[in-house]
Write a protein that holds these residues in place. Structure first.
Motif, PDB file in Angstrom:
ATOM      1  N   ASP A 189      -5.278  -3.008   5.417  1.00  0.00           N
ATOM      2  CA  ASP A 189      -3.631  -2.339   4.223  1.00  0.00           C
ATOM      3  C   ASP A 189      -3.317  -1.548   5.812  1.00  0.00           C
ATOM      4  O   ASP A 189      -3.599  -0.686   6.400  1.00  0.00           O
ATOM      5  CB  ASP A 189      -4.843  -2.100   3.471  1.00  0.00           C
ATOM      6  N   THR A 190      -2.322  -2.039   5.781  1.00  0.00           N
ATOM      7  CA  THR A 190      -1.203  -1.123   6.538  1.00  0.00           C
ATOM      8  C   THR A 190      -1.172   0.430   6.119  1.00  0.00           C
ATOM      9  O   THR A 190      -0.455   1.085   7.340  1.00  0.00           O
ATOM     10  CB  THR A 190      -0.617  -2.156   7.406  1.00  0.00           C
ATOM     11  N   GLY A 191      -0.775  -0.358   4.888  1.00  0.00           N
ATOM     12  CA  GLY A 191       0.181   1.438   4.525  1.00  0.00           C
ATOM     13  C   GLY A 191       1.873   0.876   3.913  1.00  0.00           C
ATOM     14  O   GLY A 191       2.414   1.185   3.630  1.00  0.00           O
ATOM     15  N   LEU A 192       2.298  -0.851   4.594  1.00  0.00           N
ATOM     16  CA  LEU A 192       3.386  -1.344   4.641  1.00  0.00           C
ATOM     17  C   LEU A 192       3.480  -2.026   2.869  1.00  0.00           C
ATOM     18  O   LEU A 192       2.641  -2.382   3.303  1.00  0.00           O
ATOM     19  CB  LEU A 192       3.582  -1.608   5.706  1.00  0.00           C
ATOM     20  N   VAL A 193       4.841  -2.278   3.080  1.00  0.00           N
ATOM     21  CA  VAL A 193       4.456  -3.134   1.477  1.00  0.00           C
ATOM     22  C   VAL A 193       5.621  -4.271   1.964  1.00  0.00           C
ATOM     23  O   VAL A 193       5.708  -5.276   0.691  1.00  0.00           O
ATOM     24  CB  VAL A 193       5.155  -2.145   0.126  1.00  0.00           C
ATOM     25  N   GLY A 207      -2.229  -2.811  20.525  1.00  0.00           N
ATOM     26  CA  GLY A 207      -1.565  -2.323  19.498  1.00  0.00           C
ATOM     27  C   GLY A 207      -1.910  -2.285  17.934  1.00  0.00           C
ATOM     28  O   GLY A 207      -3.526  -2.203  17.717  1.00  0.00           O
ATOM     29  N   LEU A 208      -1.706  -0.698  17.075  1.00  0.00           N
ATOM     30  CA  LEU A 208      -2.014  -0.445  15.536  1.00  0.00           C
ATOM     31  C   LEU A 208      -0.758  -1.796  15.222  1.00  0.00           C
ATOM     32  O   LEU A 208      -0.239  -1.891  15.519  1.00  0.00           O
ATOM     33  CB  LEU A 208      -1.539   0.252  15.429  1.00  0.00           C
ATOM     34  N   ALA A 209      -1.301  -2.058  14.177  1.00  0.00           N
ATOM     35  CA  ALA A 209      -1.091  -2.933  13.066  1.00  0.00           C
ATOM     36  C   ALA A 209       0.558  -2.894  13.146  1.00  0.00           C
ATOM     37  O   ALA A 209       1.344  -4.259  12.734  1.00  0.00           O
ATOM     38  CB  ALA A 209      -1.505  -3.499  11.968  1.00  0.00           C
TER      39      ALA A 209
END
Length: 325
Positions: free
Chosen positions: A49-53, A98-100
Motif C-alpha cells: 500500500d503506497t497511498g496511490l490509487v 528508493g521509496l515506492a
C-alpha cells in the motif's frame, strides 16, 4: 563549467577501437549458465500500500547472483489487463530502488515498470536501497568500481550485471506482462545496466541509455578526475602493478563492448558539460551500438543531462517502441 571534451562535430563520429578480450562472449555465457544451474530464478510479487490509487505497486524479490535475493518495485496502472508492455528500470551509482512512489512515471503513462535495487548500494543521499552484497572480496577504494577488480570472476559488476539480466527475466514472469514487449532503461550506472541487460539477457524491444557510466573506461580515467572514475584512478595510483590487469577485467564490463551486441532500438542522451561520464565515452558506446539509435544532446548540461526534458523523450520512445498501452 565549459565544454572540455571533443567538440560535437568530432563526437558524432568518435568510434575508437574496442579493447575486447577474445573470450568475452564465453565469459558471459558461462557466468549466466552457471548461475542458472546453481541458483534457478525464483520471483515473488507482493502487493504493498503506497497511498496511490491510480498506480498499484508490488514488492519484488528475485534470485540474483549467487542465490542472493535482490529487491525491486513493480508498478502498474490500476485496472491493467494482461498484455502490458514493461520497462525494466535501473538506478544510478550509490542509489537504490528508493521509496515506492518515486519511480511511477511510466506506470502513470500506462506501462508496467520493474525497478531493480542495486546490491550493496542505496546508502547515499538519494534513492535508498534494500539489497546487500554478500560477496565483497579483496582490497578496494571506497565505492564499487574497484571491488574485486583483480579478476573478472570476482568483480562487483559481474554480480550486478547478472542481477540486471535476471531483473528482465523476472519482469517477464509477471502475470500481466507481455513477455515480448520489454524495454530496458537507466541513466549513468543505470545506463550501464540497461546496456548489459539488453546485450546479455535475450532480445528486448529497446534500450534507453542516458549518460552511461562504465563506457570507454580507460579513456574516461584519462580525461576526468570526477567520481566514480576517480575511485579507479586512486586505486591504480596505489596499485601500480595492477594497471593492465584492472583494465583487462574492466573490458568484460565496458559498455562499448556491450553496445556492439545490442540489436534493439536505442535512445541515448549526453550532456556536453558532463565531467562524470565524459561525452566522448558516451559517444564511444553510442557509435558502437549495433541497433538503430538516436542521441539527445544537451549542450549546456552536465551529468544531470535533460532531467524532466529527457522524461518527455522517454515517454515518446517507450510509446514508439512498445506501442500504445
Amino acid at each position: 563549467m565549459a565544454q572540455f571534451d571533443l567538440p560535437l562535430s568530432r563526437l558524432v563520429s568518435y568510434r575508437p577501437p574496442r579493447e575486447e578480450p577474445d573470450d568475452f562472449d564465453e565469459f558471459w555465457r558461462a557466468t549466466l549458465a552457471e548461475q542458472d544451474e546453481r541458483h534457478p530464478l525464483e520471483v515473488s510479487f507482493d502487493p504493498v500500500d503506497t497511498g496511490l490509487v491510480q498506480v498499484l505497486t508490488e514488492d519484488v524479490t528475485f534470485t540474483g547472483f549467487g542465490g542472493q535475493p535482490v529487491k525491486g518495485w513493480f508498478h502498474r496502472p490500476a485496472g491493467a489487463q494482461p498484455g502490458l508492455g514493461v520497462v525494466v528500470q535501473f538506478v544510478g551509482y550509490n542509489g537504490g530502488r528508493g521509496l515506492a512512489h518515486e519511480t511511477t512515471l511510466l506506470a502513470q503513462a500506462g506501462y508496467a515498470v520493474l525497478v531493480m535495487d542495486n546490491r550493496g548500494q542505496g546508502g547515499g543521499k538519494h534513492l535508498v536501497g534494500d539489497t546487500g552484497d554478500s560477496f565483497v572480496t579483496g582490497p578496494a577504494v571506497t565505492g564499487f568500481i574497484t571491488q574485486g577488480i583483480d579478476s573478472p570472476e570476482t568483480y562487483y559488476y559481474r554480480r550486478h550485471f547478472t542481477d540486471a539480466v535476471r531483473a528482465v527475466r523476472a519482469a517477464r514472469q509477471h502475470r500481466l506482462v507481455d513477455a515480448d514487449r520489454v524495454l530496458t532503461c537507466g541513466a549513468s550506472q543505470g545506463g550501464a545496466l540497461s546496456l548489459a541487460a539488453a546485450a546479455l539477457g535475450g532480445p528486448v524491444r529497446g534500450a534507453v541509455v542516458d549518460v552511461p557510466f562504465l563506457t570507454h573506461v580507460r579513456h574516461a580515467t584519462e580525461i576526468t578526475d570526477a567520481a566514480p572514475y576517480s575511485e579507479l584512478v586512486r586505486y591504480l595510483g596505489a596499485r601500480r602493478d595492477r594497471v593492465e590487469a584492472a583494465f583487462r577485467t574492466l573490458s568484460y564490463f565496458d559498455g562499448v563492448n556491450l553496445a556492439a551486441r545490442v540489436g534493439a532500438r536505442g535512445l541515448f542522451s549526453v550532456g556536453l558539460l558532463d565531467t562524470i561520464c565524459p561525452p566522448s565515452a558516451v559517444y564511444a558506446a553510442y557509435n558502437h551500438y549495433a541497433g538503430p539509435k538516436e542521441m539527445v544532446v544537451y549542450p549546456y548540461n552536465g551529468h544531470e543531462h535533460g532531467q524532466a526534458y529527457q522524461d518527455v523523450e522517454h515517454l515518446r520512445f517507450v510509446r514508439e517502441v512498445l506501442g500504445a498501452p
